[in-house]
Design an enzyme around this catalytic site. Structure first.
Site, short mmCIF file in Angstrom:
data_model
loop_
_atom_site.label_atom_id
_atom_site.label_comp_id
_atom_site.label_asym_id
_atom_site.label_seq_id
_atom_site.Cartn_x
_atom_site.Cartn_y
_atom_site.Cartn_z
N GLU A 36 -96.55 -63.33 -30.32
CA GLU A 36 -95.91 -62.47 -29.31
C GLU A 36 -95.10 -61.37 -29.99
O GLU A 36 -95.13 -60.21 -29.57
CB GLU A 36 -94.98 -63.31 -28.41
N LYS A 117 -70.25 -69.83 -53.34
CA LYS A 117 -70.46 -68.60 -54.11
C LYS A 117 -71.94 -68.50 -54.42
O LYS A 117 -72.47 -69.25 -55.24
CB LYS A 117 -69.63 -68.63 -55.39
N ARG A 138 -73.35 -53.28 -56.51
CA ARG A 138 -71.98 -53.32 -57.01
C ARG A 138 -71.82 -52.46 -58.26
O ARG A 138 -70.80 -51.82 -58.45
CB ARG A 138 -71.64 -54.78 -57.32
N LYS A 292 -60.32 -67.78 -50.83
CA LYS A 292 -59.57 -66.56 -50.52
C LYS A 292 -58.35 -66.91 -49.68
O LYS A 292 -58.45 -67.77 -48.80
CB LYS A 292 -60.46 -65.58 -49.72
N CYS A 433 -107.17 -94.51 -76.65
CA CYS A 433 -106.18 -93.71 -77.37
C CYS A 433 -104.89 -94.53 -77.50
O CYS A 433 -104.31 -94.96 -76.50
CB CYS A 433 -105.91 -92.42 -76.60
#
Ligand code: IVH
Length: 703
Positions: A36, A117, A138, A292, A433
């Site tokens: 849609e 973070k 930045r 903060k 082996c």
């Protein structure tokens, strides 16, 4: 249609598409199907094609990227984009808080906002009159690069804001562009398949995808955005970080749902520690927690020193990546004959752990990443999984680095190695082996398998190299005389070992199935197979169809089991095991199915190690609650339970299929009453009931 009618329709389509886009990419809660959505987009595109004069840069059709740029223009940030001081433990966090209190006054009432973070790429996106006009990286914090055309292609970044209140005249939104781990892995697979550059980690993937001069390339990359802050704003008054995040959410930005506000600093510390231990359950890489001070007034008072705000700090998780030199690549032979290239590294530490070896997966992995001996390489160690070499640091090459290829002969027995078409791994095809025998023996005697006390890799090597055994069944033919001339074996030790070997003959069938080491059959699936067939011979005779009919077994696993038993060597081994007296039937009565338990009709898949129960106990309890344990994640899986050291592929698949992911405590919660009411019959007779009940108490406490 007349022109105003067309414009009207275009506006309607754009509004509708923006809504759907927001619901899909930001809320993760679409209300229309992809088809849609595509139909609406097609209609808009057709109208815009016939009326190009009506195209605007914020039309949903314009997320496909712009013509390639020559270079990125430099842009000055109106407000510098700061960096963060670091905290590594509780003490550092408390010192940071104490400094805040010293500066503001000891009686100050504080609140903190804590956020994961995200390891991505910081971005400043400017909107004027509600329209995206500009986006910049930045850079050095003062000057960044203009990446507007690229950021426009990121679907979770709104091109037009749709607040519930008035539109701000101007706002700079800051946040992180990142890639989910699952998307990053898929991108790398595609890149490797196309012989294109593979990225070392999701952050590099995000940065590399965003810094494309051709933004149509960016448009095809799975980039996402989380808003975490604001720069200069005109036309809105915001007083705190928490309020700003609410506002950003209202404007249509994705804001991390795990963000919290706390007034009690102990809760801040607990949040940091919790995410440090749960970082593996996040869909994206997080390298820490940002803390903060909530109030903008207090933030202004605290100010900035040396480009770091005093009002914020980053609690850093232990590093998971580091660089070192790749000294050598050695090839180990596994029990199935698979050749595993392993990196011998100059020892170094990652997050406090010394690493000297790492996996290189297979030859394609090494070649597609162009990893050479002598290279300086990035090594990743996530959780407790085996460290892996991620890729070379090409810029550090001196020219003396040597490309590597798989040896043509098995390093253990010298047989030419083989690689089957369509498969990435090389195998040593020699059933005799010695290294394969040692490895299968090591697995056979291990705890989850036949659990033979006193036997391990060293003994297996000694017996194989001494010519005492050629396969696991030979163990049961050992007697006192076999040890003549083998160093370190006195009568007492021989007796203990022979007793241990004899005792292992009667292990439950599922342990025997695990011990065989059938590719793709782990302990949980072994239990399912044992329950279903109740005899090794019946399992060995099962066709692929029979196997596929069992819940939780897909075509790939069914094929792998059928192939194993089709090998004449393996059929001979089963006969030999019966002859030497190993129990190959399920001797326990079959349990009745539970139809009204809390998990009836549900299929769960477990990955990783659970702290308070073995996988078998977990399977047992899930079954008691009416549920089933599947071996692989499919569309039919209802939950993925993640323990420690989870397998990456199940986790990734569950994320792709949007399957709910549970930790151990949540599983116990789901098990509900069954966890405490009925004393569970342990699948493992060696596990004492007392020990199990004790761990149950532990579980109850954890809740
Ligand atoms: S706040 C002064 N919040 O971490 C505030 N940064 O050193 C500065 N980052 O590269 C940024 N997640 O891109 C903040 N929730 C988050 C973040 C975050 C990731 C990155 C940011 C920058 C670095 C800051």
């Amino acid at each position: 249609m007349t022109s105003p009618a067309i414009l009207d329709r275009i506006t309607k389509l754009r509004d509708e598409l923006r809504q759907h886009n927001y619901r899909y990419h930001v809320l993760d809660d679409p209300t229309v199907s992809d088809a849609e959505y595509d139909a609406l987009m097609r209609e808009l595109r057709e109208l815009e094609t016939t009326h190009p004069e009506l195209i605007t840069p914020d039309s949903p059709t314009q997320r496909v990227g712009a013509p390639p740029a020559e270079r990125f223009a430099k842009v000055q940030h109106p407000q510098p984009m700061l960096s963060l001081s670091n905290a590594f433990d509780r003490q550092d966090l408390l010192s940071w808080r104490d400094r805040v209190l010293r500066l503001l006054g000891a009686d100050t009432k504080l609140a903190f906002v804590v956020e994961p973070k995200i390891d991505g790429l910081a971005m400043a996106i400017t909107y004027e009159q509600g329209r995206l006009i500009h986006a910049a990286t930045r850079g050095d914090g003062y000057t960044g690069e203009d990446v507007t055309a690229n950021v426009r292609t990121v679907k979770s970044v709104p091109l037009v804001l749709h607040p519930s209140g008035p539109v701000p005249q101007r706002i700079e939104v800051r946040g992180e562009i990142y890639m989910r781990i699952a998307d990053f892995e898929r991108l790398n697979e595609q890149q490797a398949a196309n012989a294109d550059k593979v990225f070392a980690n999701p952050r590099n993937g995000a940065a590399g995808s965003l810094r494309q001069l051709d933004s149509t390339i960016t448009a095809g990359r799975p980039l996402r955005f989380f808003a975490y802050g604001i720069g200069p704003v005109e036309g809105a008054t915001l007083n705190s970080q928490h309020q700003a995040l609410e506002y950003l959410r209202d404007l249509g930005f994705p804001v991390n749902p795990d963000i919290r506000r706390y007034e009690d600093f102990e809760e801040v510390i607990a949040y940091c520690e919790e995410w440090m231990s749960r970082r593996d359950t996040l869909a994206y890489e997080a390298d820490g927690v940002v803390i903060k001070v909530d109030s903008f007034g207090q933030q202004r008072e605290l100010g900035v020193v040396a480009r770091e705000p005093r009002w914020a700090t980053a609690f850093k998780f232990p590093a998971r990546e580091g660089t070192t030199r790749l000294l050598e690549i050695v090839v180990n032979v596994g029990r199935t004959g698979k050749l595993n290239p392993n990196a011998i590294l100059e020892p170094f530490t990652i997050g406090g752990v010394t690493v000297a070896n790492a996996t290189l997966h297979n030859e394609d992995y090494i070649v597609s990443r162009d990893i050479r001996i002598g290279d300086r390489v990035t090594v990743k160690r996530a959780g407790d999984v085996i460290p892996q070499v991620v890729g070379p640091i090409v810029g550090a090459r001196t020219g003396s680095e040597q490309p590597w290829h798989m040896p043509e002969m098995c390093p253990s027995c010298g047989t030419p190695v083989v690689r089957h078409e369509g498969e990435a791994d090389y195998f040593c095809p020699n059933r005799l082996c010695p290294e394969q025998i040692v490895r299968s023996m090591e697995h056979w005697v291990s705890q989850g398998a036949m659990d033979i006390v006193g036997m391990g890799e060293r003994q297996a090597r000694q017996f194989v190299e001494g010519g005492m055994i050629k396969d696991v069944a030979d163990l049961y033919l050992l007697n006192e005389d076999s040890f003549a001339g083998i160093e370190g074996y006195g009568p007492k030790r021989i007796k203990n070992l022979l007793d241990g070997i004899a005792a292992s003959k009667d292990r439950p069938l599922h342990r025997l199935i695990s011990a065989l080491g059938i590719p793709n059959v782990g302990s949980t699936l072994a239990l399912t197979l044992s329950r279903h067939f109740r005899s090794l011979s019946r399992l060995a005779d099962a066709t692929e169809e029979d196997l596929r009919a069992i819940d939780g077994i897909g075509p790939h696993v069914a094929q792998s089991i059928a192939r194993y038993f089709a090998e004449p060597d393996h059929r001979d081994l089963i006969e030999k095991l019966k002859q030497v007296g190993v129990q190959t039937e399920d001797t326990q009565p079959a349990p009745a199915p539970v139809t009204d338990g809390p998990l009836s009709g549900k299929t769960l898949v477990i990955t990783g190690t659970l702290a308070n129960m073995t996988r078998e106990q977990a399977a047992e309890r899930v079954q008691q609650a009416g549920g089933k344990i599947g071996s692989g994640v499919t569309k039919k899986t209802n939950y993925l339970v993640v323990g420690e050291e989870p397998g990456g592929s199940k986790y990734t698949k569950a994320q792709q299929l949007n399957i709910p992911i549970l930790n151990e405590a949540q599983l116990v919660e789901l098990l509900g009453a069954t966890a405490t009411e009925s004393a569970p019959a342990t699948a493992d007779p060696d596990q004492s009931e007392a020990a199990f009940n004790q761990s149950e108490d532990q579980l109850k406490l954890d809740l």
